[in-house]
Enzyme design. Structure first.
Site, PDB file in Angstrom:
ATOM      1  N   ALA A 134      37.360  28.339  45.093  1.00 39.61           N
ATOM      2  CA  ALA A 134      38.547  29.025  45.602  1.00 39.61           C
ATOM      3  C   ALA A 134      39.576  29.247  44.504  1.00 39.61           C
ATOM      4  CB  ALA A 134      39.155  28.224  46.746  1.00 39.61           C
ATOM      5  N   LYS A 178      43.140  26.771  38.108  1.00 41.67           N
ATOM      6  CA  LYS A 178      43.420  28.023  38.809  1.00 41.67           C
ATOM      7  C   LYS A 178      44.867  27.997  39.285  1.00 41.67           C
ATOM      8  CE  LYS A 178      39.125  29.621  38.847  1.00 41.67           C
ATOM      9  NZ  LYS A 178      38.674  30.945  38.404  1.00 41.67           N
ATOM     10  N   GLU A 197      44.428  33.647  32.037  1.00 43.38           N
ATOM     11  CA  GLU A 197      43.315  34.545  32.297  1.00 43.38           C
ATOM     12  C   GLU A 197      43.670  35.440  33.473  1.00 43.38           C
ATOM     13  OE1 GLU A 197      39.928  32.005  32.051  1.00 43.38           O
ATOM     14  OE2 GLU A 197      38.644  33.400  33.135  1.00 43.38           O
ATOM     15  N   HIS A 200      32.506  34.803  30.504  1.00 39.97           N
ATOM     16  CA  HIS A 200      32.733  34.331  31.859  1.00 39.97           C
ATOM     17  C   HIS A 200      31.396  33.859  32.421  1.00 39.97           C
ATOM     18  CE1 HIS A 200      33.111  35.369  36.314  1.00 39.97           C
ATOM     19  NE2 HIS A 200      33.888  34.338  36.126  1.00 39.97           N
TER      20      HIS A 200
END
Lengths: 471, 471
Positions: free
Chosen positions: B25, B264, B318, B383
C-alpha cells in the site's frame, strides 16, 4: 432537478468500416475503421431518461476499451445522480484514481478513453434531466459549481481553484450577448473531410475542385460524403502564421473570406510534395493550407521534412512527433490529459491548442484545459471528426466562447462530414459554423438501429464483411 | 539457433490477494492485489520450449490488459521466431504502431503493458532456445544486432543508431572482467519490503528493529515475508544527496556499510512525520532514508510537504507528482516510455533513473533507455518489486553493468521480498546483491500450480475469497 439512482450501465462495441474507402487514413493510421465504445446508463427514475456516452476509437482495440468501461462500472452503479454531480470532482477522482485500476493508466490510454465514455454519459444524463443541451447547462451554471467539477490535481502550479473562479466570474460580463450571437451565427468551423492519405490524386483533385466551386455556405445535408476541406471561415481571418522555423510566416490577407485546407502528410516526402503541389496549384497562393503529420516524425526529421514542405506555406503543422514529447513539440497538439497540456503551455510549445472531447476525461477535464488556455491566452481550436467528436466538442467550444474566452480571434473548430447520420441529434452546420444544439443532452445519443447494425462482430454489417475479409 | 513458428499464445489473469495484509500500500494505491497478465507462447518446434512473459498489475484491470494481449496476438501468431528476432525493430514497431490499436495508446497504459507481456515472452523464448539467461544473451550479442532490436523513433534527437553503436562498442572493453565480477559478487540491491502505508506503527517498529538486527547478508530464503527495507549496500556508499531544494544535502559517510530504508509518504502529513520520526529514531542519523510519494502531490504541495519532511534527511524523493509532468518533476521517476525518459534527461530533471521491466516495452525499449542514461551519465536504479519485476529487471541491470555503464557508482537495484515462491527460477540474493541467474530464459516462468491456484476469478484462492468479500 437531478434525480434517480444509476441502475444499469451497458457498453457496446460499434464499428463503421471506413477503411474500405480509405477515409480517415493518415501517416500513422493507415486503415482506420471509425468506431466507438458506446455507453448507456439508466436510472430508476420514472422519467425513463437515459444517458449516452461515447469514446472514439479506430476499430481493433475497441473491445479493450469496452472491457475497461466494464471495469469502471462499479464506480457508477447504484450511485444517486444527485451525489455524483453534487461532488463531481470527487466522483471524477474516484474514477481516475481507483487504487488498483490507476496502475494501468494513470489518466491515459485505454482507461482514460473508457473514463471519458462513462463521464460523457453522465453529462448527457444530467443535461437531459435539466432539459438543456450541455453547453447551455454549463453556461447557466454558477461559477462555483463549475469549479467543483474540476480536479485540480497536478495543475495547481499553473491554475488554482481561485484562478479558475476569477476567470469564470470575468466571463459573466457580456455573456448574454455572446449567447445570442452564438444562437444567431454559430461557432466558426473548418473541415478536414478528405485530406486523407487514402485518396488518389484524382479523387483529391476532384474533391478539391468541388470544394472550391461549392464553398461551404449551406447546410451539411446538401453535401456529399467525404468532401475535401470546406471553409469560408469569416471569423478566422487573422490567424497568425506559426513560429515553426521553416514554415511560411507571410501575413494572411484579413479582408476576404478564406478557404482553408488541411492535408495529411508524413508517410512519404515525394508523395507529400506532389500532393501539396496539386492542392496549392488549385487553391492558389492566398488560401490557407494546414498540415497534419499525425506523430510520424522524430524531431530532426520533422525539421528536415518541413523545410521541404515550407514552400507550400502551411499555416500550422499538427502533431509532428510523439504526443509525449513536450520538449520536441511545435505549434499545435492533441494531448491525452491536462498535465501534458499544462506543460505545453508552460513551455510555450504551442500556438494553438486542440482539445478533444473523448481523449480527455469528458467535460470535467476539458474545463480545466479551457481555463488554462485562457490564462495563457492561447486560442483553442478543437480536434473533431471521428465518430461523434463533432457532436460533443461543439458544446465545449460554444461554452468556451460564451463564458471563458469571450473571443473568436484565431479560433476555429474542426469539422469532418462523416457518420453524423448515425446520431439522433446530429450537428447542424450553417454558413461554415456550428449552430448551437437545442436538444437536451450532450448530442451523444446514437440511433439504436445504427448501433445494432454496426455492433462488432455480430451486427449485420460485420456479419457480411468479416467472412469476406477472411477470404 | 532460433527455430519454430509461433503456434499458440495464451494469456491468464493471475492475482495474489496482497491487499489482505496491507502489503504494497502507498499514497495512491491503497489496496493493491499484486497481479500479472501472464502470457505463454508456444512454437511448432519439437523442443517443446515455451516462452513466458508477464506484466505487473494491481488487481482490477488485469482483465483489461488480458484483453489487450489478445488484441495483439495476431501480430505474433504464425510468425517464425527467426523472422521476429531477425528484424526485432520491425516487429516492435508492428506491435506498437498497429494502425488501429495505436489510437488507444500510443505506447502507454494498457496497450503498452500488454506489449511488454508479449515481448517479454518472446525474449524468454529466444533466450531459452539459445540456452542462455537473457542477460547473457544480451552480453554476448553483437552490438549491431543489439542496436537492431531498438526502435529509435522519437529519440533520435538525443540518441542515434550511431551513438548507440559507439556506446556499445566502448562497452566491449573490460566486459569479460565485469562478467566475472557479476558472477562472483552480484549486483547491489536495496529493498522496500515494508515501507508500505498499510502497516501499523507497531509493525513498522518491529520490522525496522528486526531489519537492523539481522542486516541483510544472507540468502533470501532465510528471511521472513514482508520485511522492512533491508540493506547493507556496500557497493553504494557514495550515492549523493539529491538536488531537491528542501532535502538534506549532508554528505553521506562513505567508509561504512550503510543500512538503507525507503518509506512511502504522501497520504497524510502528520502521519508521515510520525512514521519518519519513528524510523529515523530507530536507524539513527547516519543511515540512509529514501521517500516515495507515488504521484500523490501537485508541484507546490510537493515543495511544501518535503520542506516539512526535510528534517528527516531523505536521500531522494520518488515520484512526487504526475508521471506525465516533465517540467514539475524532481530527482527520480518511473516513466511509461522512452519519450518521457528522453525529456527528463534533456530537461536535467532527474538525478537517478528508474527503468521498469514491464511498464516499458520489454528489453527492446529498456535498451534504448539504458543507452540514453549512459549518454547523459545518469545512474540507473531500477524499479522492482510487484510480481516478477525483480526476476526480470535483474537481467537488464546486470547487462547494463557489463556492457553499457561499466560502473556501480551510485547504482542500486530495488528488491522486494514478495511472491518469488511462485516463480520457477526465483531471484537469488546473496550479501545484499542480485546473483546473476544461470537458467536459460528471462526468469519469467511461473509455477503452473501457482498460476492455476491464483487465476482470477476461478482459481482456488479466489473461489474462497470472492464470496467472503461479497458478504
Amino acid at each position: 432537478m437531478v434525480r434517480g439512482r444509476i441502475s444499469r450501465l451497458s457498453v457496446r462495441d460499434v464499428r463503421f468500416p471506413t477503411s474500405l474507402g480509405g477515409h480517415g487514413a493518415d501517416a500513422m493510421h493507415t486503415d482506420p475503421d471509425y468506431s466507438a465504445a458506446y455507453v448507456v446508463i439508466e436510472t430508476d427514475a420514472e422519467d425513463g431518461i437515459k444517458g449516452c456516452g461515447i469514446t472514439f476509437t479506430l476499430g481493433k482495440g475497441t473491445e479493450v476499451v469496452v472491457c475497461a468501461v466494464n471495469a469502471l462500472a462499479h464506480h457508477v452503479l447504484n450511485k444517486d445522480l444527485k451525489d455524483i454531480v453534487g461532488d463531481f470532482r470527487g466522483f471524477y477522482r474516484q474514477l481516475t484514481s481507483d487504487g488498483q485500476l490507476r496502475w494501468i493508466g494513470p489518466e491515459k490510454g485505454v482507461v482514460h478513453l473508457a473514463t471519458a465514455a462513462v463521464l460523457n454519459a453522465v453529462w448527457d444524463l444530467w443535461a437531459k434531466q435539466e432539459g438543456k443541451p450541455v453547453w447551455k447547462l454549463l453556461v447557466d451554471m454558477d461559477p462555483r459549481m463549475l469549479v467543483s467539477c474540476i480536479d485540480f490535481r497536478y495543475i495547481t502550479d499553473v491554475l488554482t481553484e481561485e484562478d479558475a473562479l476569477e476567470i469564470l466570474q470575468k466571463g459573466q460580463i457580456g455573456k448574454k450577448e455572446r449567447e445570442k450571437q452564438m444562437l444567431a451565427q454559430g461557432y466558426p468551423a473548418y473541415t478536414t473531410s478528405c485530406a486523407w492519405l487514402g485518396y488518389s490524386d484524382d479523387t483529391l483533385k476532384q474533391l478539391c475542385a468541388q470544394a472550391l466551386k461549392d464553398g461551404w455556405t449551406s447546410q451539411r445535408s446538401q453535401f456529399p460524403r467525404a468532401r475535401l476541406f470546406l471553409f469560408h471561415l469569416s471569423a478566422l481571418l487573422s490567424l497568425q502564421a506559426t513560429s515553426f522555423p521553416h514554415c511560411s510566416s507571410a501575413l494572411l490577407p484579413s479582408d476576404s473570406r478564406l478557404c482553408r485546407f488541411k492535408v495529411k502528410v508524413g508517410a512519404d516526402l515525394q508523395d507529400d510534395m506532389r500532393r501539396c503541389q496539386i492542392i496549392r496549384d488549385m487553391i492558389g497562393p492566398e488560401k490557407t493550407l494546414m498540415m497534419d503529420a499525425n506523430q510520424r516524425w522524430d524531431v530532426p526529421e520533422a525539421v528536415e521534412w518541413m523545410s521541404k514542405l515550407a514552400k507550400f506555406k502551411p499555416l500550422w503543422i499538427e502533431e509532428p512527433t510523439s504526443p509525449d514529447d513536450i520538449l520536441g513539440h511545435a505549434t499545435i497538439s492533441k494531448c491525452h490529459n491536462r498535465v501534458i497540456f499544462k506543460q505545453l503551455l508552460q513551455a510555450k510549445a504551442l500556438q494553438f491548442l486542440q482539445i478533444d472531447s473523448c481523449r480527455l476525461g469528458s467535460v470535467n477535464e476539458n474545463l480545466s484545459v479551457l481555463l488554462m488556455a485562457k490564462k495563457f491566452e492561447i486560442p483553442v481550436c478543437p480536434h473533431a471528426g471521428g465518430v461523434g467528436l463533432c457532436e460533443l466538442v461543439q458544446h465545449l467550444i460554444i461554452f468556451d466562447y460564451i463564458s471563458v474566452s469571450a473571443s473568436l480571434e484565431n479560433r476555429v473548430c474542426e469539422y469532418v462530414d462523416h457518420l453524423h447520420e448515425h446520431f439522433k441529434y446530429p450537428v447542424m452546420i450553417q454558413r461554415a459554423s456550428y449552430m448551437p444544439p437545442k436538444d437536451p443532452g450532450y448530442s451523444t445519443e446514437m440511433k439504436e438501429e445504427s448501433v445494432k447494425k454496426h455492433q462488432y462482430p455480430d451486427g449485420e454489417v460485420w456479419k457480411k464483411l468479416l467472412p469476406a475479409q477472411e477470404n
